[in-house]
Each structure stands twice: as C-alpha cells, then as structure tokens.
Design a protein around this motif. Structure first.
Motif, PDB file in Angstrom:
ATOM      1  N   ASP A 136       0.849  -1.192   0.000  1.00 55.97           N
ATOM      2  CA  ASP A 136       0.000   0.000   0.000  1.00 55.97           C
ATOM      3  C   ASP A 136       0.891   1.250   0.000  1.00 55.97           C
ATOM      4  N   VAL A 137       1.327   1.606  -1.172  1.00 58.35           N
ATOM      5  CA  VAL A 137       2.269   2.715  -1.365  1.00 58.35           C
ATOM      6  C   VAL A 137       1.723   4.020  -0.799  1.00 58.35           C
ATOM      7  N   HIS A 138       0.440   4.249  -0.953  1.00 64.58           N
ATOM      8  CA  HIS A 138      -0.138   5.527  -0.534  1.00 64.58           C
ATOM      9  C   HIS A 138      -0.011   5.746   0.977  1.00 64.58           C
ATOM     10  N   ARG A 139      -0.315   4.736   1.746  1.00 65.12           N
ATOM     11  CA  ARG A 139      -0.242   4.896   3.199  1.00 65.12           C
ATOM     12  C   ARG A 139       1.208   4.943   3.683  1.00 65.12           C
ATOM     13  N   ILE A 140       2.070   4.214   3.027  1.00 65.74           N
ATOM     14  CA  ILE A 140       3.504   4.309   3.338  1.00 65.74           C
ATOM     15  C   ILE A 140       3.991   5.732   3.059  1.00 65.74           C
ATOM     16  N   ARG A 141       3.559   6.289   1.949  1.00 59.70           N
ATOM     17  CA  ARG A 141       3.949   7.666   1.605  1.00 59.70           C
ATOM     18  C   ARG A 141       3.404   8.677   2.610  1.00 59.70           C
ATOM     19  N   ILE A 142       2.220   8.442   3.118  1.00 63.93           N
ATOM     20  CA  ILE A 142       1.654   9.352   4.124  1.00 63.93           C
ATOM     21  C   ILE A 142       2.581   9.411   5.337  1.00 63.93           C
ATOM     22  N   VAL A 143       2.982   8.253   5.823  1.00 62.25           N
ATOM     23  CA  VAL A 143       3.847   8.201   7.003  1.00 62.25           C
ATOM     24  C   VAL A 143       5.199   8.826   6.695  1.00 62.25           C
ATOM     25  N   ARG A 144       5.814   8.419   5.602  1.00 58.61           N
ATOM     26  CA  ARG A 144       7.134   8.970   5.252  1.00 58.61           C
ATOM     27  C   ARG A 144       7.076  10.477   5.064  1.00 58.61           C
ATOM     28  N   SER A 145       6.049  10.958   4.389  1.00 56.73           N
ATOM     29  CA  SER A 145       5.927  12.398   4.145  1.00 56.73           C
ATOM     30  C   SER A 145       5.759  13.180   5.436  1.00 56.73           C
ATOM     31  N   ALA A 146       4.933  12.665   6.323  1.00 55.69           N
ATOM     32  CA  ALA A 146       4.719  13.357   7.598  1.00 55.69           C
ATOM     33  C   ALA A 146       6.010  13.402   8.407  1.00 55.69           C
ATOM     34  N   LEU A 147       6.689  12.270   8.516  1.00 53.58           N
ATOM     35  CA  LEU A 147       7.928  12.243   9.295  1.00 53.58           C
ATOM     36  C   LEU A 147       8.998  13.100   8.643  1.00 53.58           C
ATOM     37  N   HIS A 148       9.150  12.975   7.335  1.00 48.59           N
ATOM     38  CA  HIS A 148      10.173  13.773   6.643  1.00 48.59           C
ATOM     39  C   HIS A 148       9.871  15.264   6.770  1.00 48.59           C
ATOM     40  N   GLY A 149       8.631  15.647   6.559  1.00 45.90           N
ATOM     41  CA  GLY A 149       8.286  17.065   6.650  1.00 45.90           C
ATOM     42  C   GLY A 149       8.616  17.633   8.014  1.00 45.90           C
ATOM     43  N   PHE A 150       8.274  16.895   9.050  1.00 43.89           N
ATOM     44  CA  PHE A 150       8.545  17.376  10.400  1.00 43.89           C
ATOM     45  C   PHE A 150      10.039  17.486  10.650  1.00 43.89           C
ATOM     46  N   VAL A 151      10.773  16.400  10.395  1.00 42.09           N
ATOM     47  CA  VAL A 151      12.207  16.430  10.720  1.00 42.09           C
ATOM     48  C   VAL A 151      12.967  17.405   9.831  1.00 42.09           C
ATOM     49  N   ASP A 152      12.513  17.592   8.606  1.00 41.87           N
ATOM     50  CA  ASP A 152      13.198  18.547   7.734  1.00 41.87           C
ATOM     51  C   ASP A 152      12.976  19.976   8.221  1.00 41.87           C
ATOM     52  N   LEU A 153      11.757  20.285   8.633  1.00 44.29           N
ATOM     53  CA  LEU A 153      11.505  21.608   9.211  1.00 44.29           C
ATOM     54  C   LEU A 153      12.301  21.805  10.496  1.00 44.29           C
ATOM     55  N   GLU A 154      12.321  20.792  11.333  1.00 42.79           N
ATOM     56  CA  GLU A 154      13.070  20.890  12.586  1.00 42.79           C
ATOM     57  C   GLU A 154      14.567  21.048  12.306  1.00 42.79           C
ATOM     58  N   ARG A 155      15.076  20.255  11.377  1.00 44.40           N
ATOM     59  CA  ARG A 155      16.505  20.270  11.043  1.00 44.40           C
ATOM     60  C   ARG A 155      16.941  21.629  10.496  1.00 44.40           C
ATOM     61  N   SER A 156      16.069  22.262   9.765  1.00 45.11           N
ATOM     62  CA  SER A 156      16.432  23.533   9.143  1.00 45.11           C
ATOM     63  C   SER A 156      16.029  24.748   9.977  1.00 45.11           C
ATOM     64  N   GLY A 157      15.590  24.523  11.211  1.00 45.94           N
ATOM     65  CA  GLY A 157      15.235  25.640  12.088  1.00 45.94           C
ATOM     66  C   GLY A 157      13.885  26.243  11.779  1.00 45.94           C
ATOM     67  N   GLY A 158      12.990  25.460  11.195  1.00 45.88           N
ATOM     68  CA  GLY A 158      11.693  25.973  10.774  1.00 45.88           C
ATOM     69  C   GLY A 158      10.646  26.106  11.859  1.00 45.88           C
ATOM     70  N   PHE A 159      10.956  25.676  13.071  1.00 44.58           N
ATOM     71  CA  PHE A 159       9.993  25.795  14.167  1.00 44.58           C
ATOM     72  C   PHE A 159      10.478  26.875  15.129  1.00 44.58           C
ATOM     73  N   GLY A 160      10.080  28.101  14.863  1.00 48.14           N
ATOM     74  CA  GLY A 160      10.562  29.221  15.655  1.00 48.14           C
ATOM     75  C   GLY A 160       9.664  29.626  16.810  1.00 48.14           C
ATOM     76  N   LEU A 161       8.451  29.124  16.851  1.00 44.47           N
ATOM     77  CA  LEU A 161       7.546  29.503  17.940  1.00 44.47           C
ATOM     78  C   LEU A 161       7.989  28.834  19.233  1.00 44.47           C
ATOM     79  N   PRO A 162       7.663  29.431  20.384  1.00 45.27           N
ATOM     80  CA  PRO A 162       8.184  28.927  21.661  1.00 45.27           C
ATOM     81  C   PRO A 162       7.551  27.625  22.166  1.00 45.27           C
ATOM     82  N   ALA A 163       6.518  27.112  21.529  1.00 48.46           N
ATOM     83  CA  ALA A 163       5.874  25.875  21.984  1.00 48.46           C
ATOM     84  C   ALA A 163       6.828  24.694  21.822  1.00 48.46           C
ATOM     85  N   SER A 164       6.641  23.678  22.640  1.00 51.31           N
ATOM     86  CA  SER A 164       7.495  22.490  22.639  1.00 51.31           C
ATOM     87  C   SER A 164       7.435  21.752  21.306  1.00 51.31           C
ATOM     88  N   VAL A 165       8.582  21.585  20.695  1.00 46.04           N
ATOM     89  CA  VAL A 165       8.668  20.826  19.446  1.00 46.04           C
ATOM     90  C   VAL A 165       8.426  19.345  19.726  1.00 46.04           C
TER      91      VAL A 165
END
Length: 184
Positions: A136-165
C-alpha cells in the motif's frame, strides 16, 4: 600502496562526519584528505572522486537509517511500532543533519535503492498492525511524508515559535495513528 588504516569505509565515515558538521556543499576531497592527513590524490585509491564519495555517503546514511528503522520496528506493529519508527527516524535526522537529506534522493545506485527499500520495508511492517498491506504505497507515503516534513523543518530551524517541538512531534504521531486507524 594504500596508507595503512585508510580504506573506503574510513574515507566515507570522515566525509559523513564533515557533511553532518558543515553540509554537503562544504564537502571537498581536499577537506577530507586534510582531515585524514593524506594528500588529496591519495583518496583516489579509495574513491572515484567527489561524486562517487557523495554517493557512498548517501548509501551509508540510507543504510544506517534503514538499520535504525528496522531495529525500531522489530517485534512491533500498530501504534507501538509507529512510535518506535517515528522516534528512530527523528533521532537519525537530529544526529545526522547533513547526511539525512542524502537519504531522501536516489543517486541512482543499486546499493542506495536496496537500503531505501529496507527502510520502506520497516515502515510497511509497522503499518501491518493497522491492517495495511505491505504494497500500500499511498499509506507508506503518508507516514514517510509526515515524518520527513517534520524532521526537515526541525533540522532547518523551521519551528521558531516557543511551543514544545517534542509536544508537536507527539501530536503528529497521534494524528498519524488516528488517520491510519481509520484507513485500514
């Protein structure tokens, strides 16, 4: 005669450390050679040039990510497995901010493809706990996309608000769990 203690794995490990510290654009054969205490031409006994070295770093990083995901997924499925692979994925990206992006784009080698397939297999194994088939490629892609999007934003300093990452990441895993539970 190759310098004692110097082999392709040593060169790749040093290059990987440089990429994690400074980014892939800062990687040069001269810099790697300097760190290893050899002349730049000496590296050509171990790697085929800069492009080959970047490819080898990408393969090594992807294989390490796959191994971590595999270890995290082992014996787990459903929510516990999802949490384990999410934490392993994020942990890898945090520990390897420079090489992590190389796990996301294929350099076109069989070795990289095999490592990437191993990573996807671990994600698919965890999703089986939700009743999701390995193909089921679609559901695998959902998980990979969500995890990649989060870690890529975190890695590049994209979470600047003071709430807990960390809290945001936990909410992402909750949302994935809820979504996957309704998609099966």
């Amino acid at each position: 005669m190759p310098r004692a203690g110097l082999d392709p794995d040593v060169v790749v490990r040093r290059a990987s450390a440089l990429v994690d510290a400074r980014g892939v654009d800062a990687l040069t054969l001269a810099r790697v050679a300097g760190e290893l205490g050899v002349a730049t031409p000496s590296l050509y006994k171990h790697v085929g040039g800069l492009d080959d070295l970047v490819t080898r770093v990408a393969v090594a990083a992807t294989a390490e990510l796959a191994a971590r995901l595999g270890a995290a997924a082992r014996g787990r499925a459903g929510r516990p497995g999802l949490e384990a692979i999410a934490d392993a994925y994020r942990g890898f990206a945090r520990e390897h901010p420079g090489t992590y992006p190389l796990t996301q784009r294929s350099p076109g080698t069989a070795a990289w493809t095999a490592a990437a397939e191993d990573a996807v297999t671990s994600v698919a194994a965890v999703l089986s706990g939700y009743g999701i088939e390995p193909g089921d490629v679609h559901r695998i892609r959902i998980v990979r996309s969500a995890l990649h999007g989060f870690v890529d934003l975190e890695r590049s300093g994209g979470f600047g608000l003071p709430a807990s990452v960390d809290e945001s990441f936990a909410l992402l895993v909750d949302a994935l769990d809820a979504t996957l539970s309704t998609l099966s």
